[in-house]
Motif scaffolding. Sequence first.
Motif, PDB file in Angstrom:
ATOM      1  N   ASN A  19       0.551  -1.284  -0.071  1.00 39.72           N
ATOM      2  CA  ASN A  19       0.192   0.098  -0.123  1.00 39.72           C
ATOM      3  C   ASN A  19       0.753   1.272   0.012  1.00 39.72           C
ATOM      4  OD1 ASN A  19      -2.844   0.345  -0.468  1.00 39.72           O
ATOM      5  ND2 ASN A  19      -3.161   1.389   1.612  1.00 39.72           N
ATOM      6  N   GLY A  56       2.528   2.377  -2.450  1.00 32.27           N
ATOM      7  CA  GLY A  56       2.541   3.055  -3.420  1.00 32.27           C
ATOM      8  C   GLY A  56       3.468   2.602  -4.796  1.00 32.27           C
ATOM      9  N   LYS A  57       3.865   1.131  -4.490  1.00 30.45           N
ATOM     10  CA  LYS A  57       5.076   0.627  -5.408  1.00 30.45           C
ATOM     11  C   LYS A  57       4.554   0.469  -6.598  1.00 30.45           C
ATOM     12  CE  LYS A  57       6.384  -3.086  -3.384  1.00 30.45           C
ATOM     13  NZ  LYS A  57       6.252  -4.317  -4.225  1.00 30.45           N
ATOM     14  N   SER A  58       3.285  -0.253  -6.910  1.00 34.72           N
ATOM     15  CA  SER A  58       2.906  -0.468  -8.178  1.00 34.72           C
ATOM     16  C   SER A  58       2.248   0.605  -8.964  1.00 34.72           C
ATOM     17  CB  SER A  58       1.901  -1.545  -8.212  1.00 34.72           C
ATOM     18  OG  SER A  58       1.936  -2.734  -7.322  1.00 34.72           O
ATOM     19  N   SER A  59       1.978   1.745  -8.304  1.00 32.98           N
ATOM     20  CA  SER A  59       1.612   2.774  -9.013  1.00 32.98           C
ATOM     21  C   SER A  59       2.816   3.604  -9.293  1.00 32.98           C
ATOM     22  CB  SER A  59       0.795   3.943  -8.123  1.00 32.98           C
ATOM     23  OG  SER A  59      -0.277   3.355  -7.362  1.00 32.98           O
ATOM     24  N   ASP A  95       1.688  14.414  -3.158  1.00 32.24           N
ATOM     25  CA  ASP A  95       0.593  15.177  -3.505  1.00 32.24           C
ATOM     26  C   ASP A  95      -0.338  15.239  -2.197  1.00 32.24           C
ATOM     27  OD1 ASP A  95      -1.694  12.972  -4.072  1.00 32.24           O
ATOM     28  OD2 ASP A  95       0.203  12.179  -4.504  1.00 32.24           O
ATOM     29  N   ALA A 132       2.620   9.585  -7.882  1.00 34.74           N
ATOM     30  CA  ALA A 132       2.292   8.791  -9.144  1.00 34.74           C
ATOM     31  C   ALA A 132       0.999   9.278  -9.776  1.00 34.74           C
ATOM     32  CB  ALA A 132       2.013   7.163  -8.697  1.00 34.74           C
ATOM     33  N   THR A 133       0.154   9.987  -8.679  1.00 38.87           N
ATOM     34  CA  THR A 133      -1.112  10.592  -9.228  1.00 38.87           C
ATOM     35  C   THR A 133      -0.796  11.908  -9.959  1.00 38.87           C
ATOM     36  OG1 THR A 133      -2.020   9.921  -7.045  1.00 38.87           O
ATOM     37  CG2 THR A 133      -3.314  11.493  -8.139  1.00 38.87           C
TER      38      THR A 133
HETATM   39  N1  LIG Z   1      -2.730  10.274  -3.388  1.00 38.52           N
HETATM   40  C1  LIG Z   1      -1.863   9.254  -4.053  1.00 38.52           C
HETATM   41  N2  LIG Z   1      -2.464   8.053  -3.952  1.00 38.52           N
HETATM   42  C2  LIG Z   1      -1.534   7.189  -4.290  1.00 38.52           C
HETATM   43  C3  LIG Z   1      -0.292   7.430  -5.168  1.00 38.52           C
HETATM   44  N3  LIG Z   1       0.249   6.102  -5.583  1.00 38.52           N
HETATM   45  C4  LIG Z   1      -0.497   5.355  -5.013  1.00 38.52           C
HETATM   46  N4  LIG Z   1      -1.674   5.770  -4.290  1.00 38.52           N
HETATM   47  C5  LIG Z   1      -2.651   5.014  -3.996  1.00 38.52           C
HETATM   48  O1  LIG Z   1      -2.377   4.060  -2.873  1.00 38.52           O
HETATM   49  C6  LIG Z   1      -3.079   2.653  -3.082  1.00 38.52           C
HETATM   50  C7  LIG Z   1      -1.920   1.739  -3.037  1.00 38.52           C
HETATM   51  O2  LIG Z   1      -1.255   1.773  -4.219  1.00 38.52           O
HETATM   52  P1  LIG Z   1      -0.506   0.754  -4.770  1.00 38.52           P
HETATM   53  O3  LIG Z   1       0.388   1.181  -5.970  1.00 38.52           O
HETATM   54  O4  LIG Z   1      -1.323  -0.503  -5.218  1.00 38.52           O
HETATM   55  O5  LIG Z   1       0.741   0.289  -3.579  1.00 38.52           O
HETATM   56  P2  LIG Z   1       1.505  -0.939  -3.285  1.00 38.52           P
HETATM   57  O6  LIG Z   1       1.019  -1.953  -2.453  1.00 38.52           O
HETATM   58  O7  LIG Z   1       2.678  -0.394  -2.555  1.00 38.52           O
HETATM   59  O8  LIG Z   1       1.915  -1.674  -4.632  1.00 38.52           O
HETATM   60  C8  LIG Z   1      -3.850   2.853  -4.165  1.00 38.52           C
HETATM   61  O9  LIG Z   1      -5.174   3.375  -3.556  1.00 38.52           O
HETATM   62  C9  LIG Z   1      -3.311   3.988  -4.866  1.00 38.52           C
HETATM   63  O10 LIG Z   1      -4.316   4.612  -6.005  1.00 38.52           O
HETATM   64  C10 LIG Z   1       0.309   8.782  -5.114  1.00 38.52           C
HETATM   65  O11 LIG Z   1       1.454   9.208  -5.481  1.00 38.52           O
HETATM   66  N5  LIG Z   1      -0.586   9.685  -4.558  1.00 38.52           N
END
Ligand SMILES: Nc1nc2c(ncn2[C@@H]2O[C@H](COP(=O)(O)OP(=O)(O)O)[C@@H](O)[C@H]2O)c(=O)[nH]1
Length: 202
Positions: A35, A37-40, A147, A179-180
Amino acid sequence: MQQLYQRATFIKSAPEISQAPKDKGIEVAFAGRSNAGKSSAINALTRQKSLARTSKTPGRTQLLNFFALSEQQRFVDLPGYGYAKVPPALKKKWHAMMENYLQNRKSLQGIVLVMDIRHPLSEFDIQMIEWCSYTEKPLHILLTKADKLKYGAAKNTLLAVERELSSCPMPITLQLFSATKKTGVQDLAEQLDQWFLREETE
Ligand SMILES: Nc1nc2c(ncn2[C@@H]2O[C@H](COP(=O)(O)OP(=O)(O)O)[C@@H](O)[C@H]2O)c(=O)[nH]1
Ligand SMILES: [Mg+2]
């Protein structure tokens, strides 16, 4: 060299290191709490909406996801875990797998550690940083979801984390990322270029 990253294609998911692609060429690993934000971040870098799956339901699978830029250049999305209530057995398995990967993967050139800027230096992050110190692998830290904070607060967090890590023995670079808003993508690409394009300049 942003184009290099747009070329990324998914290779495979591996539940164990033994099923990873051959340990050849150059590999860069993305790590982070689930969560964070790695995949994003991977999707923003590669400008592909769903190359690495993003999810609002964190951390159910413990897979290493491999992507190729070319035959000799890969990156890997390492499994994360999140939150306090991780079953001990899962934590133990993650530990063993990460330790094995970080210590033995010869093609591993550097690690991108993705942290939610609102919760930096979690237990997970500290563990990753300790392994990087131990193996002296270069580390690049993304303080993502920037952000969510005002610029001044984001910058202060960046400086505080930098200060916290100033005594680490390996090279560490840090940056703000979103990422957003797609901010910091170029900085990330430039750092990755240093690792992926190394051989060409040697
Ligand atoms: N506001 C914001 N939300 C983000 C950003 N990056 C990821 N998220 C949100 O955080 C949550 C987890 O992101 P995800 O990329 O799946 O995380 P992972 O588990 O590390 O791969 C999702 O709901 C994304 O939309 C960002 O740069 N800004
Ligand atoms: Mg993910």
